[in-house]
Design a protein around this motif. Structure first.
Motif, PDB file in Angstrom:
ATOM      1  N   ASP A 240       0.817  -1.206   0.000  1.00  0.00           N
ATOM      2  CA  ASP A 240       0.000   0.000   0.000  1.00  0.00           C
ATOM      3  C   ASP A 240       0.857   1.266   0.000  1.00  0.00           C
ATOM      4  O   ASP A 240       0.339   2.367   0.147  1.00  0.00           O
ATOM      5  CB  ASP A 240      -0.935   0.019   1.215  1.00  0.00           C
ATOM      6  CG  ASP A 240      -2.047  -1.012   1.075  1.00  0.00           C
ATOM      7  OD1 ASP A 240      -2.382  -1.369  -0.068  1.00  0.00           O
ATOM      8  OD2 ASP A 240      -2.577  -1.441   2.115  1.00  0.00           O
ATOM      9  N   ASP A 241       2.176   1.130  -0.151  1.00  0.00           N
ATOM     10  CA  ASP A 241       3.054   2.291  -0.166  1.00  0.00           C
ATOM     11  C   ASP A 241       2.790   3.116  -1.419  1.00  0.00           C
ATOM     12  O   ASP A 241       2.406   2.604  -2.466  1.00  0.00           O
ATOM     13  CB  ASP A 241       4.530   1.861  -0.166  1.00  0.00           C
ATOM     14  CG  ASP A 241       4.903   1.128   1.120  1.00  0.00           C
ATOM     15  OD1 ASP A 241       4.204   1.334   2.143  1.00  0.00           O
ATOM     16  OD2 ASP A 241       5.866   0.353   1.089  1.00  0.00           O
ATOM     17  N   ASP A 242       3.014   4.404  -1.277  1.00  0.00           N
ATOM     18  CA  ASP A 242       2.864   5.283  -2.434  1.00  0.00           C
ATOM     19  C   ASP A 242       4.007   5.042  -3.405  1.00  0.00           C
ATOM     20  O   ASP A 242       5.077   4.568  -3.040  1.00  0.00           O
ATOM     21  CB  ASP A 242       2.855   6.749  -2.002  1.00  0.00           C
ATOM     22  CG  ASP A 242       1.572   7.110  -1.256  1.00  0.00           C
ATOM     23  OD1 ASP A 242       0.548   6.446  -1.496  1.00  0.00           O
ATOM     24  OD2 ASP A 242       1.610   8.053  -0.437  1.00  0.00           O
ATOM     25  N   ALA A 243       3.796   5.397  -4.636  1.00  0.00           N
ATOM     26  CA  ALA A 243       4.809   5.229  -5.670  1.00  0.00           C
ATOM     27  C   ALA A 243       5.934   6.242  -5.464  1.00  0.00           C
ATOM     28  O   ALA A 243       5.740   7.305  -4.875  1.00  0.00           O
ATOM     29  CB  ALA A 243       4.186   5.426  -7.049  1.00  0.00           C
ATOM     30  N   ASP A 244       7.133   5.897  -5.930  1.00  0.00           N
ATOM     31  CA  ASP A 244       8.261   6.815  -5.864  1.00  0.00           C
ATOM     32  C   ASP A 244       8.092   7.872  -6.951  1.00  0.00           C
ATOM     33  O   ASP A 244       7.787   7.551  -8.096  1.00  0.00           O
ATOM     34  CB  ASP A 244       9.584   6.080  -6.084  1.00  0.00           C
ATOM     35  CG  ASP A 244       9.883   5.119  -4.938  1.00  0.00           C
ATOM     36  OD1 ASP A 244       9.392   5.359  -3.818  1.00  0.00           O
ATOM     37  OD2 ASP A 244      10.608   4.139  -5.175  1.00  0.00           O
ATOM     38  N   VAL A 245       8.308   9.116  -6.590  1.00  0.00           N
ATOM     39  CA  VAL A 245       8.169  10.213  -7.533  1.00  0.00           C
ATOM     40  C   VAL A 245       9.551  10.740  -7.859  1.00  0.00           C
ATOM     41  O   VAL A 245      10.343  11.027  -6.972  1.00  0.00           O
ATOM     42  CB  VAL A 245       7.295  11.349  -6.956  1.00  0.00           C
ATOM     43  CG1 VAL A 245       7.194  12.512  -7.908  1.00  0.00           C
ATOM     44  CG2 VAL A 245       5.923  10.810  -6.609  1.00  0.00           C
ATOM     45  N   HIS A 246       9.857  10.832  -9.143  1.00  0.00           N
ATOM     46  CA  HIS A 246      11.147  11.335  -9.587  1.00  0.00           C
ATOM     47  C   HIS A 246      10.920  12.593 -10.410  1.00  0.00           C
ATOM     48  O   HIS A 246       9.994  12.673 -11.207  1.00  0.00           O
ATOM     49  CB  HIS A 246      11.870  10.291 -10.453  1.00  0.00           C
ATOM     50  CG  HIS A 246      12.099   9.002  -9.740  1.00  0.00           C
ATOM     51  ND1 HIS A 246      13.096   8.828  -8.827  1.00  0.00           N
ATOM     52  CD2 HIS A 246      11.440   7.825  -9.791  1.00  0.00           C
ATOM     53  CE1 HIS A 246      13.058   7.595  -8.352  1.00  0.00           C
ATOM     54  NE2 HIS A 246      12.047   6.969  -8.925  1.00  0.00           N
ATOM     55  N   ASN A 247      11.812  13.565 -10.228  1.00  0.00           N
ATOM     56  CA  ASN A 247      11.721  14.788 -11.024  1.00  0.00           C
ATOM     57  C   ASN A 247      12.280  14.526 -12.410  1.00  0.00           C
ATOM     58  O   ASN A 247      13.321  13.895 -12.563  1.00  0.00           O
ATOM     59  CB  ASN A 247      12.506  15.917 -10.364  1.00  0.00           C
ATOM     60  CG  ASN A 247      11.834  16.384  -9.086  1.00  0.00           C
ATOM     61  OD1 ASN A 247      10.622  16.320  -8.978  1.00  0.00           O
ATOM     62  ND2 ASN A 247      12.613  16.840  -8.128  1.00  0.00           N
ATOM     63  N   LEU A 248      11.585  15.008 -13.424  1.00  0.00           N
ATOM     64  CA  LEU A 248      12.051  14.870 -14.793  1.00  0.00           C
ATOM     65  C   LEU A 248      13.071  15.960 -15.086  1.00  0.00           C
ATOM     66  O   LEU A 248      12.958  17.076 -14.582  1.00  0.00           O
ATOM     67  CB  LEU A 248      10.879  14.984 -15.766  1.00  0.00           C
ATOM     68  CG  LEU A 248       9.819  13.897 -15.648  1.00  0.00           C
ATOM     69  CD1 LEU A 248       8.657  14.207 -16.584  1.00  0.00           C
ATOM     70  CD2 LEU A 248      10.415  12.561 -16.000  1.00  0.00           C
ATOM     71  N   PRO A 249      14.061  15.665 -15.919  1.00  0.00           N
ATOM     72  CA  PRO A 249      15.037  16.700 -16.263  1.00  0.00           C
ATOM     73  C   PRO A 249      14.354  17.795 -17.084  1.00  0.00           C
ATOM     74  O   PRO A 249      13.499  17.526 -17.918  1.00  0.00           O
ATOM     75  CB  PRO A 249      16.086  15.957 -17.092  1.00  0.00           C
ATOM     76  CG  PRO A 249      15.378  14.752 -17.603  1.00  0.00           C
ATOM     77  CD  PRO A 249      14.345  14.392 -16.578  1.00  0.00           C
TER      78      PRO A 249
END
Length: 55
Positions: free
Chosen positions: A19-28
């Motif tokens: 149930d963990d939230d997804a990892d969010v990555h910043n786009l270049p």
């Protein structure tokens, strides 16, 4: 609706999801200052065609 929720929960457990939230990555970010503009091309000049000869 309870059957649907139970089915979804069972499918998530089978896939090993948590149930963990997804990892969010910043786009270049792209540098828009180096964008090249296309030059306007003039339309092609048509050359006159020779008239067809009868005969």
């Amino acid at each position: 609706m309870a059957a649907l929720n139970a089915s979804v929960t069972a499918a998530k457990e089978a896939r090993g999801e948590t149930d963990d939230d997804a990892d969010v990555h910043n786009l270049p970010t792209k540098n828009t200052a180096t964008k090249k503009t296309t030059s306007k091309k003039s339309p092609r000049k048509k050359t006159p065609t020779r008239p067809k000869q009868a005969g």
